[in-house]
Design a protein around this motif. Structure first.
Motif, PDB file in Angstrom:
ATOM      1  N   ALA A 176      37.586  42.304  41.804  1.00 26.45           N
ATOM      2  CA  ALA A 176      36.296  41.666  41.536  1.00 26.45           C
ATOM      3  C   ALA A 176      35.303  41.923  42.668  1.00 26.45           C
ATOM      4  CB  ALA A 176      36.484  40.173  41.331  1.00 26.45           C
ATOM      5  N   LEU A 177      35.785  41.897  43.904  1.00 28.24           N
ATOM      6  CA  LEU A 177      34.925  42.187  45.055  1.00 28.24           C
ATOM      7  C   LEU A 177      35.641  43.189  45.958  1.00 28.24           C
ATOM      8  CD1 LEU A 177      33.733  38.565  46.027  1.00 28.24           C
ATOM      9  CD2 LEU A 177      32.411  40.303  44.799  1.00 28.24           C
ATOM     10  N   ALA A 178      34.912  44.213  46.372  1.00 23.01           N
ATOM     11  CA  ALA A 178      35.539  45.285  47.144  1.00 23.01           C
ATOM     12  C   ALA A 178      34.849  45.458  48.495  1.00 23.01           C
ATOM     13  CB  ALA A 178      35.501  46.579  46.341  1.00 23.01           C
ATOM     14  N   GLY A 179      34.631  44.336  49.208  1.00 18.59           N
ATOM     15  CA  GLY A 179      33.996  44.454  50.518  1.00 18.59           C
ATOM     16  C   GLY A 179      32.496  44.234  50.434  1.00 18.59           C
ATOM     17  N   VAL A 180      32.112  42.982  50.250  1.00 18.69           N
ATOM     18  CA  VAL A 180      30.692  42.653  50.071  1.00 18.69           C
ATOM     19  C   VAL A 180      30.174  41.914  51.306  1.00 18.69           C
ATOM     20  CG1 VAL A 180      29.131  41.140  48.765  1.00 18.69           C
ATOM     21  CG2 VAL A 180      30.737  42.631  47.554  1.00 18.69           C
ATOM     22  N   SER A 181      29.045  42.363  51.836  1.00 19.14           N
ATOM     23  CA  SER A 181      28.412  41.707  52.983  1.00 19.14           C
ATOM     24  C   SER A 181      26.933  41.477  52.702  1.00 19.14           C
ATOM     25  CB  SER A 181      28.504  42.588  54.237  1.00 19.14           C
ATOM     26  OG  SER A 181      29.839  42.896  54.523  1.00 19.14           O
ATOM     27  N   PHE A 182      26.452  40.305  53.082  1.00 21.73           N
ATOM     28  CA  PHE A 182      25.008  40.046  53.063  1.00 21.73           C
ATOM     29  C   PHE A 182      24.731  38.787  53.865  1.00 21.73           C
ATOM     30  CE2 PHE A 182      26.649  38.205  49.057  1.00 21.73           C
ATOM     31  CZ  PHE A 182      26.198  36.901  49.142  1.00 21.73           C
ATOM     32  N   ALA A 183      23.471  38.587  54.220  1.00 21.86           N
ATOM     33  CA  ALA A 183      23.093  37.396  54.977  1.00 21.86           C
ATOM     34  C   ALA A 183      21.863  36.782  54.331  1.00 21.86           C
ATOM     35  CB  ALA A 183      22.793  37.763  56.421  1.00 21.86           C
ATOM     36  N   VAL A 184      21.853  35.463  54.264  1.00 26.25           N
ATOM     37  CA  VAL A 184      20.720  34.743  53.676  1.00 26.25           C
ATOM     38  C   VAL A 184      20.098  33.868  54.759  1.00 26.25           C
ATOM     39  CG1 VAL A 184      19.996  33.185  51.839  1.00 26.25           C
ATOM     40  CG2 VAL A 184      21.999  34.660  51.486  1.00 26.25           C
ATOM     41  N   PRO A 185      18.867  34.176  55.172  1.00 27.05           N
ATOM     42  CA  PRO A 185      18.227  33.353  56.196  1.00 27.05           C
ATOM     43  C   PRO A 185      17.996  31.920  55.704  1.00 27.05           C
ATOM     44  CG  PRO A 185      17.024  35.414  55.863  1.00 27.05           C
ATOM     45  CD  PRO A 185      18.014  35.310  54.752  1.00 27.05           C
ATOM     46  N   ARG A 240      30.746  38.384  55.050  1.00 24.51           N
ATOM     47  CA  ARG A 240      31.165  39.637  55.677  1.00 24.51           C
ATOM     48  C   ARG A 240      32.408  40.229  55.010  1.00 24.51           C
ATOM     49  NH1 ARG A 240      30.799  38.316  61.624  1.00 24.51           N
ATOM     50  NH2 ARG A 240      28.626  37.814  61.259  1.00 24.51           N
ATOM     51  N   ASP A 241      32.258  41.414  54.456  1.00 24.49           N
ATOM     52  CA  ASP A 241      33.394  42.194  53.920  1.00 24.49           C
ATOM     53  C   ASP A 241      34.277  41.415  52.950  1.00 24.49           C
ATOM     54  OD1 ASP A 241      32.694  44.428  55.393  1.00 24.49           O
ATOM     55  OD2 ASP A 241      33.763  43.710  57.169  1.00 24.49           O
ATOM     56  N   LEU A 242      33.678  40.621  52.102  1.00 25.21           N
ATOM     57  CA  LEU A 242      34.481  39.826  51.166  1.00 25.21           C
ATOM     58  C   LEU A 242      35.163  40.722  50.148  1.00 25.21           C
ATOM     59  CD1 LEU A 242      32.718  36.625  49.809  1.00 25.21           C
ATOM     60  CD2 LEU A 242      34.497  36.822  51.570  1.00 25.21           C
ATOM     61  N   ALA A 243      36.477  40.516  49.983  1.00 31.09           N
ATOM     62  CA  ALA A 243      37.209  41.253  48.960  1.00 31.09           C
ATOM     63  C   ALA A 243      38.111  40.300  48.205  1.00 31.09           C
ATOM     64  CB  ALA A 243      38.035  42.364  49.611  1.00 31.09           C
ATOM     65  N   LYS A 244      38.186  40.520  46.902  1.00 28.91           N
ATOM     66  CA  LYS A 244      39.117  39.725  46.088  1.00 28.91           C
ATOM     67  C   LYS A 244      39.585  40.525  44.887  1.00 28.91           C
ATOM     68  CE  LYS A 244      40.066  35.317  43.937  1.00 28.91           C
ATOM     69  NZ  LYS A 244      41.137  34.881  44.836  1.00 28.91           N
ATOM     70  N   THR A 245      40.897  40.555  44.707  1.00 29.03           N
ATOM     71  CA  THR A 245      41.489  41.195  43.535  1.00 29.03           C
ATOM     72  C   THR A 245      42.240  40.121  42.770  1.00 29.03           C
ATOM     73  OG1 THR A 245      41.700  43.265  44.745  1.00 29.03           O
ATOM     74  CG2 THR A 245      43.059  43.033  42.773  1.00 29.03           C
ATOM     75  N   TYR A 246      41.966  40.002  41.469  1.00 27.35           N
ATOM     76  CA  TYR A 246      42.663  39.011  40.640  1.00 27.35           C
ATOM     77  C   TYR A 246      43.994  39.592  40.171  1.00 27.35           C
ATOM     78  CZ  TYR A 246      38.386  36.178  40.283  1.00 27.35           C
ATOM     79  OH  TYR A 246      37.295  35.395  40.544  1.00 27.35           O
ATOM     80  N   PRO A 247      44.911  38.715  39.746  1.00 25.08           N
ATOM     81  CA  PRO A 247      46.173  39.207  39.197  1.00 25.08           C
ATOM     82  C   PRO A 247      45.888  40.203  38.068  1.00 25.08           C
ATOM     83  CG  PRO A 247      46.226  36.812  39.395  1.00 25.08           C
ATOM     84  CD  PRO A 247      44.837  37.244  39.760  1.00 25.08           C
ATOM     85  N   GLY A 248      46.725  41.215  37.949  1.00 23.17           N
ATOM     86  CA  GLY A 248      46.476  42.258  36.955  1.00 23.17           C
ATOM     87  C   GLY A 248      45.657  43.379  37.573  1.00 23.17           C
ATOM     88  N   ASP A 249      45.539  43.349  38.913  1.00 22.87           N
ATOM     89  CA  ASP A 249      44.842  44.400  39.654  1.00 22.87           C
ATOM     90  C   ASP A 249      43.365  44.523  39.295  1.00 22.87           C
ATOM     91  OD1 ASP A 249      45.210  46.062  41.772  1.00 22.87           O
ATOM     92  OD2 ASP A 249      45.652  47.849  40.551  1.00 22.87           O
ATOM     93  N   ASP A 296      40.595  37.463  49.463  1.00 24.43           N
ATOM     94  CA  ASP A 296      41.804  38.097  50.017  1.00 24.43           C
ATOM     95  C   ASP A 296      41.553  38.441  51.479  1.00 24.43           C
ATOM     96  OD1 ASP A 296      42.857  37.957  47.482  1.00 24.43           O
ATOM     97  OD2 ASP A 296      42.204  39.995  46.950  1.00 24.43           O
ATOM     98  N   THR A 297      40.388  39.035  51.719  1.00 28.29           N
ATOM     99  CA  THR A 297      39.989  39.370  53.094  1.00 28.29           C
ATOM    100  C   THR A 297      38.498  39.137  53.237  1.00 28.29           C
ATOM    101  OG1 THR A 297      39.647  41.655  52.446  1.00 28.29           O
ATOM    102  CG2 THR A 297      41.785  41.143  53.430  1.00 28.29           C
ATOM    103  N   GLY A 298      38.027  39.192  54.481  1.00 29.38           N
ATOM    104  CA  GLY A 298      36.609  38.966  54.748  1.00 29.38           C
ATOM    105  C   GLY A 298      36.351  37.503  55.028  1.00 29.38           C
ATOM    106  N   SER A 299      35.084  37.202  55.337  1.00 23.09           N
ATOM    107  CA  SER A 299      34.766  35.824  55.692  1.00 23.09           C
ATOM    108  C   SER A 299      33.405  35.420  55.141  1.00 23.09           C
ATOM    109  CB  SER A 299      34.763  35.679  57.210  1.00 23.09           C
ATOM    110  OG  SER A 299      33.696  36.431  57.742  1.00 23.09           O
ATOM    111  N   ALA A 300      33.212  34.115  55.027  1.00 21.65           N
ATOM    112  CA  ALA A 300      31.910  33.590  54.622  1.00 21.65           C
ATOM    113  C   ALA A 300      31.649  32.306  55.398  1.00 21.65           C
ATOM    114  CB  ALA A 300      31.891  33.323  53.129  1.00 21.65           C
ATOM    115  N   HIS A 301      30.447  32.202  55.946  1.00 17.22           N
ATOM    116  CA  HIS A 301      30.052  31.017  56.704  1.00 17.22           C
ATOM    117  C   HIS A 301      28.766  30.448  56.119  1.00 17.22           C
ATOM    118  CE1 HIS A 301      32.742  32.983  59.571  1.00 17.22           C
ATOM    119  NE2 HIS A 301      32.924  31.776  60.103  1.00 17.22           N
TER     120      HIS A 301
END
Ligand SMILES: Nc1ncnc2c1ncn2[C@@H]1O[C@H](COP(=O)(O)OP(=O)(O)OP(=O)(O)O)[C@@H](O)[C@H]1O
Ligand SMILES: [Mg+2]
Length: 323
Positions: free
Chosen positions: A21-30, A9-18, A59-64
């Motif tokens: 890499a991820l700007a809010g990614v959501s998906f579900a895998v049954p 849900r809403d995964l975001a990650k920015t590496y050093p140097g701005d 940085d933000t968002g979650s994964a289960h």
């Protein structure tokens, strides 16, 4: 053991140097399904995999995975998952069997139970002939099979594969696809794989997301995505590569035509109505003196879907990959 779901849900990650890499990614895998993340170089595929396999933090968002939070409970997640990273984790100085045994020990396995599991996996990925040889001399395909077997030693519920067949010959690639599909069924796995190869996603995945610049640009089953892309695909096959620019110009000038792309010695375009468009295409080619081998009509492929959604062309991407 039952297979597990993956929820992102809403995964975001920015590496050093701005570098975002991820700007809010959501998906579900049954549970028990095969899911693919498709995308060009730098889209964020490996970053998503690293977060899900507890090797990086978002940085933000979650994964289960199976309801367990990958950030809060990484140890528990690691017991449930097997990973094949983009780079091989095989020890070149050890034999295939030794690699598998060591991997099992790292997971706390030993004795007859481990020996039986090693035998079972050696057979499942067809490594019988190579298992007692030193892995440093393996071909790329054999090494990949060993990587896959190693990732499964502890009977995980979820298997992560980051570009499992990139750089392999088409025959080996097809063999590994078969093995992944068979293993997913036998071991009742939930599988998440990333790939550049549209055919790989089309063959293996029940559902896909297309990532581009850290964002989900499309998601669905391969057939759903193809159906969503309304209209038909028209392909003009040319005799010589020299004729490609002229054919491209001729097609791009027609009002009925959208998304003209070049694929080797062919020019491909999407049209709303192929029956109406083909005579216009033939006339435009004739008017510009372009000799075509054939003009064919097809339903959109996953390739067309990809080109429609991803901002960079696949040929550009494949050029980069082979470089
Ligand atoms: N450790 C890092 N430090 C800084 N930037 C990084 C790091 N890892 C990845 N990046 C950058 O983040 C972006 C996403 O990279 P990522 O490896 O997730 O893409 P990818 O989709 O796996 O690409 P590829 O198909 O080439 O494997 C890229 O711009 C990449 O250069
Ligand atoms: Mg990657």
């Amino acid at each position: 053991m039952p297979s597990a779901t993956i929820e992102v849900r809403d995964l975001a990650k920015t590496y050093p140097g701005d570098v975002r890499a991820l700007a809010g990614v959501s998906f579900a895998v049954p549970a028990g399904s095969v899911f693919s993340i498709l995308g060009p170089n730098g889209a964020g595929k490996s970053t998503a995999m690293k977060i899900l396999t507890t090797l990086a933090r978002p940085d933000t968002g979650s994964a289960h995975i199976g309801g367990i939070d990958v950030v809060r409970d990484p140890q528990q997640v690691r017991r449930m998952i097997g990973c094949v990273a983009q780079r091989s984790g095989v020890d070149s100085s050890a034999t295939g069997r030794e690699n598998l045994t060591l991997q099992g020990r790292l997971h706390g396995m030993s004795g007859r139970k481990l020996a039986r599991r090693v035998d079972e996996l050696v057979e499942q990925v067809d490594l019988t002939a190579a298992a007692s040889r030193v892995a440093g001399n393996y071909s790329g395909g054999t090494k990949r099979k060993l990587d896959i077997a190693m990732s499964l030693i502890h009977r995980p519920q979820v298997l992560f594969l980051d570009e499992p067949t990139t750089g392999l010959d088409p025959e080996i690639r097809a063999e590994i696809w078969q093995q992944i599909a068979a293993l997913a069924a036998i071991e009742r796995l939930t599988v998440l794989l990333t790939t550049h190869h549209l055919e790989e996603a089309d063959r293996l995945a029940d559902r896909v997301v297309i990532l581009d610049h850290g964002r989900v640009v499309a998601k669905g089953s391969p057939s759903q995505l193809k159906d969503d892309l309304k209209g038909d695909a028209v392909q003009v096959d040319l005799i010589e590569p020299r004729a490609v620019p002229a054919a491209h110009r001729a097609l791009a000038g027609l009002e009925a035509i959208r998304e003209v792309t070049i694929e080797g010695c062919a020019v491909r375009a999407r049209v709303d109505d192929a029956a109406a468009a083909v005579p216009l295409v033939l006339a435009a080619l004739a008017a510009d003196g372009v000799n075509a081998v054939s003009v064919t009509v097809a339903r959109p492929s996953l390739h067309d879907v990809y080109l429609h959604y991803a901002s960079r062309s696949l040929s550009e991407l494949e050029e980069e990959t082979t470089r």
